[in-house]
Motif scaffolding. Structure first.
Motif, PDB file in Angstrom:
ATOM      1  N   MET A  22       0.802  -1.224   0.000  1.00  0.00           N
ATOM      2  CA  MET A  22       0.000   0.000   0.000  1.00  0.00           C
ATOM      3  C   MET A  22       0.830   1.266   0.000  1.00  0.00           C
ATOM      4  O   MET A  22       1.735   1.428   0.804  1.00  0.00           O
ATOM      5  CB  MET A  22      -0.931  -0.009   1.205  1.00  0.00           C
ATOM      6  N   LYS A  23       0.472   2.146  -0.921  1.00  0.00           N
ATOM      7  CA  LYS A  23       1.025   3.490  -0.961  1.00  0.00           C
ATOM      8  C   LYS A  23       0.094   4.439  -0.209  1.00  0.00           C
ATOM      9  O   LYS A  23       0.538   5.374   0.420  1.00  0.00           O
ATOM     10  CB  LYS A  23       1.174   3.943  -2.407  1.00  0.00           C
ATOM     11  N   GLY A  24      -1.211   4.178  -0.331  1.00  0.00           N
ATOM     12  CA  GLY A  24      -2.235   4.933   0.396  1.00  0.00           C
ATOM     13  C   GLY A  24      -2.563   4.226   1.692  1.00  0.00           C
ATOM     14  O   GLY A  24      -1.788   3.398   2.174  1.00  0.00           O
ATOM     15  N   SER A  25      -3.727   4.537   2.248  1.00  0.00           N
ATOM     16  CA  SER A  25      -4.082   3.947   3.534  1.00  0.00           C
ATOM     17  C   SER A  25      -5.452   3.289   3.489  1.00  0.00           C
ATOM     18  O   SER A  25      -6.319   3.684   2.713  1.00  0.00           O
ATOM     19  CB  SER A  25      -4.077   5.019   4.624  1.00  0.00           C
ATOM     20  N   VAL A  26      -5.622   2.274   4.340  1.00  0.00           N
ATOM     21  CA  VAL A  26      -6.917   1.632   4.551  1.00  0.00           C
ATOM     22  C   VAL A  26      -7.160   1.576   6.049  1.00  0.00           C
ATOM     23  O   VAL A  26      -6.330   1.065   6.796  1.00  0.00           O
ATOM     24  CB  VAL A  26      -6.975   0.198   3.975  1.00  0.00           C
ATOM     25  N   THR A  27      -8.274   2.121   6.459  1.00  0.00           N
ATOM     26  CA  THR A  27      -8.735   2.024   7.834  1.00  0.00           C
ATOM     27  C   THR A  27      -9.950   1.108   7.837  1.00  0.00           C
ATOM     28  O   THR A  27     -10.851   1.280   7.008  1.00  0.00           O
ATOM     29  CB  THR A  27      -9.139   3.409   8.386  1.00  0.00           C
ATOM     30  N   VAL A  28      -9.974   0.136   8.726  1.00  0.00           N
ATOM     31  CA  VAL A  28     -11.096  -0.801   8.820  1.00  0.00           C
ATOM     32  C   VAL A  28     -12.018  -0.332   9.937  1.00  0.00           C
ATOM     33  O   VAL A  28     -11.567  -0.005  11.035  1.00  0.00           O
ATOM     34  CB  VAL A  28     -10.595  -2.231   9.103  1.00  0.00           C
ATOM     35  N   GLN A  29     -13.314  -0.291   9.623  1.00  0.00           N
ATOM     36  CA  GLN A  29     -14.294   0.108  10.623  1.00  0.00           C
ATOM     37  C   GLN A  29     -15.494  -0.825  10.552  1.00  0.00           C
ATOM     38  O   GLN A  29     -16.014  -1.090   9.465  1.00  0.00           O
ATOM     39  CB  GLN A  29     -14.741   1.550  10.397  1.00  0.00           C
ATOM     40  N   LYS A  30     -15.913  -1.309  11.698  1.00  0.00           N
ATOM     41  CA  LYS A  30     -17.085  -2.183  11.762  1.00  0.00           C
ATOM     42  C   LYS A  30     -18.340  -1.346  11.528  1.00  0.00           C
ATOM     43  O   LYS A  30     -18.544  -0.317  12.177  1.00  0.00           O
ATOM     44  CB  LYS A  30     -17.144  -2.882  13.116  1.00  0.00           C
ATOM     45  N   HIS A  31     -19.158  -1.770  10.564  1.00  0.00           N
ATOM     46  CA  HIS A  31     -20.424  -1.089  10.284  1.00  0.00           C
ATOM     47  C   HIS A  31     -21.395  -2.070   9.649  1.00  0.00           C
ATOM     48  O   HIS A  31     -21.095  -2.654   8.600  1.00  0.00           O
ATOM     49  CB  HIS A  31     -20.227   0.111   9.352  1.00  0.00           C
ATOM     50  N   ALA A  32     -22.523  -2.249  10.271  1.00  0.00           N
ATOM     51  CA  ALA A  32     -23.610  -3.044   9.687  1.00  0.00           C
ATOM     52  C   ALA A  32     -24.589  -2.048   9.066  1.00  0.00           C
ATOM     53  O   ALA A  32     -24.965  -1.053   9.699  1.00  0.00           O
ATOM     54  CB  ALA A  32     -24.295  -3.880  10.755  1.00  0.00           C
ATOM     55  N   TRP A  33     -24.970  -2.301   7.838  1.00  0.00           N
ATOM     56  CA  TRP A  33     -25.883  -1.379   7.160  1.00  0.00           C
ATOM     57  C   TRP A  33     -27.105  -1.123   8.011  1.00  0.00           C
ATOM     58  O   TRP A  33     -27.645  -2.022   8.651  1.00  0.00           O
ATOM     59  CB  TRP A  33     -26.319  -1.947   5.823  1.00  0.00           C
ATOM     60  N   GLY A  34     -27.532   0.123   8.015  1.00  0.00           N
ATOM     61  CA  GLY A  34     -28.694   0.533   8.776  1.00  0.00           C
ATOM     62  C   GLY A  34     -28.353   0.990  10.187  1.00  0.00           C
ATOM     63  O   GLY A  34     -29.144   1.671  10.828  1.00  0.00           O
ATOM     64  N   ASP A  35     -27.181   0.651  10.686  1.00  0.00           N
ATOM     65  CA  ASP A  35     -26.737   1.074  12.015  1.00  0.00           C
ATOM     66  C   ASP A  35     -26.025   2.413  11.861  1.00  0.00           C
ATOM     67  O   ASP A  35     -24.805   2.471  11.703  1.00  0.00           O
ATOM     68  CB  ASP A  35     -25.810   0.025  12.630  1.00  0.00           C
ATOM     69  N   LEU A  36     -26.788   3.474  11.904  1.00  0.00           N
ATOM     70  CA  LEU A  36     -26.228   4.791  11.614  1.00  0.00           C
ATOM     71  C   LEU A  36     -25.258   5.267  12.696  1.00  0.00           C
ATOM     72  O   LEU A  36     -24.428   6.132  12.440  1.00  0.00           O
ATOM     73  CB  LEU A  36     -27.356   5.795  11.396  1.00  0.00           C
ATOM     74  N   ALA A  37     -25.317   4.671  13.868  1.00  0.00           N
ATOM     75  CA  ALA A  37     -24.385   5.036  14.940  1.00  0.00           C
ATOM     76  C   ALA A  37     -22.957   4.620  14.602  1.00  0.00           C
ATOM     77  O   ALA A  37     -22.000   5.234  15.079  1.00  0.00           O
ATOM     78  CB  ALA A  37     -24.813   4.395  16.252  1.00  0.00           C
ATOM     79  N   THR A  38     -22.778   3.588  13.772  1.00  0.00           N
ATOM     80  CA  THR A  38     -21.424   3.130  13.420  1.00  0.00           C
ATOM     81  C   THR A  38     -20.972   3.609  12.046  1.00  0.00           C
ATOM     82  O   THR A  38     -19.896   3.247  11.594  1.00  0.00           O
ATOM     83  CB  THR A  38     -21.333   1.588  13.460  1.00  0.00           C
ATOM     84  N   LEU A  39     -21.771   4.429  11.404  1.00  0.00           N
ATOM     85  CA  LEU A  39     -21.418   4.947  10.085  1.00  0.00           C
ATOM     86  C   LEU A  39     -20.301   5.982  10.222  1.00  0.00           C
ATOM     87  O   LEU A  39     -20.379   6.871  11.072  1.00  0.00           O
ATOM     88  CB  LEU A  39     -22.643   5.599   9.438  1.00  0.00           C
TER      89      LEU A  39
END
Length: 166
Positions: free
Chosen positions: A99-116
């Motif tokens: 990777m030259k750029g970056s990837v951040t992983v974030q847990k998000h289940a669709w419809g759960d706007l609190a984790t968006l």
């Protein structure tokens, strides 16, 4: 889908090896349309004149699209989301040397706007994600939350639906 434990392939200049786990869930498979989406996004030359291109990937699965974008250019800052992130995190770690750029992983289940993710994004990607009609309502709720941002934050959107070998 490619359901073996490790999938190797080439997207653009980079050769990838990602772990898959078809026995675990359908979202942990590497589908041909993810390869098509990665190739399409890499050829689209998003934000060529921008220093940084912020990308949100919804339903990143095993992480091919996120890893391919980050491997292609230092301009890409990708936030890869999925309801289950352990496989995604392993593949991002496995590919970090590419990777030259970056990837951040974030847990998000669709419809759960609190984790968006709360940031604004230049590109939103959702590749090979709707395989069950029951997930559509939650995906639409998430997309509404992303795209119904009041001005001046609203971004121009482009919808692309690649189809290759599915």
């Amino acid at each position: 889908p490619w359901s073996h434990a490790v999938a190797s392939f080439r997207v653009g200049e980079a050769a990838f090896t990602l772990e898959t786990d078809a026995a675990r869930s359908i979202g942990s498979c590497l589908w041909p349309s993810a390869v098509a989406a990665a190739r399409l996004l890499l050829s689209a030359r998003y934000g060529e004149k921008k220093k940084t291109v912020r990308v949100l990937e919804l339903g990143a699965g095993c992480g091919l699209v996120a890893v391919a974008l980050a491997a292609s250019s230092s301009r890409f800052e990708v936030v890869a989301t999925d309801a289950e992130t352990d496989l995604l995190e392993r593949n991002v770690t496995r590919s970090s040397s590419l990777m030259k750029g970056s990837v951040t992983v974030q847990k998000h289940a669709w419809g759960d706007l609190a984790t968006l993710p709360s940031s604004t994004f230049d590109v939103v990607v959702c590749s090979d994600c709707v395989y069950d009609s029951t997930s559509v309502v939650a995906l639409v709720a998430t997309l509404d939350a992303i795209f119904l941002v009041p001005p001046p934050q609203k971004k121009k959107t482009t919808t692309v639906a690649p189809h290759e070998g599915c």
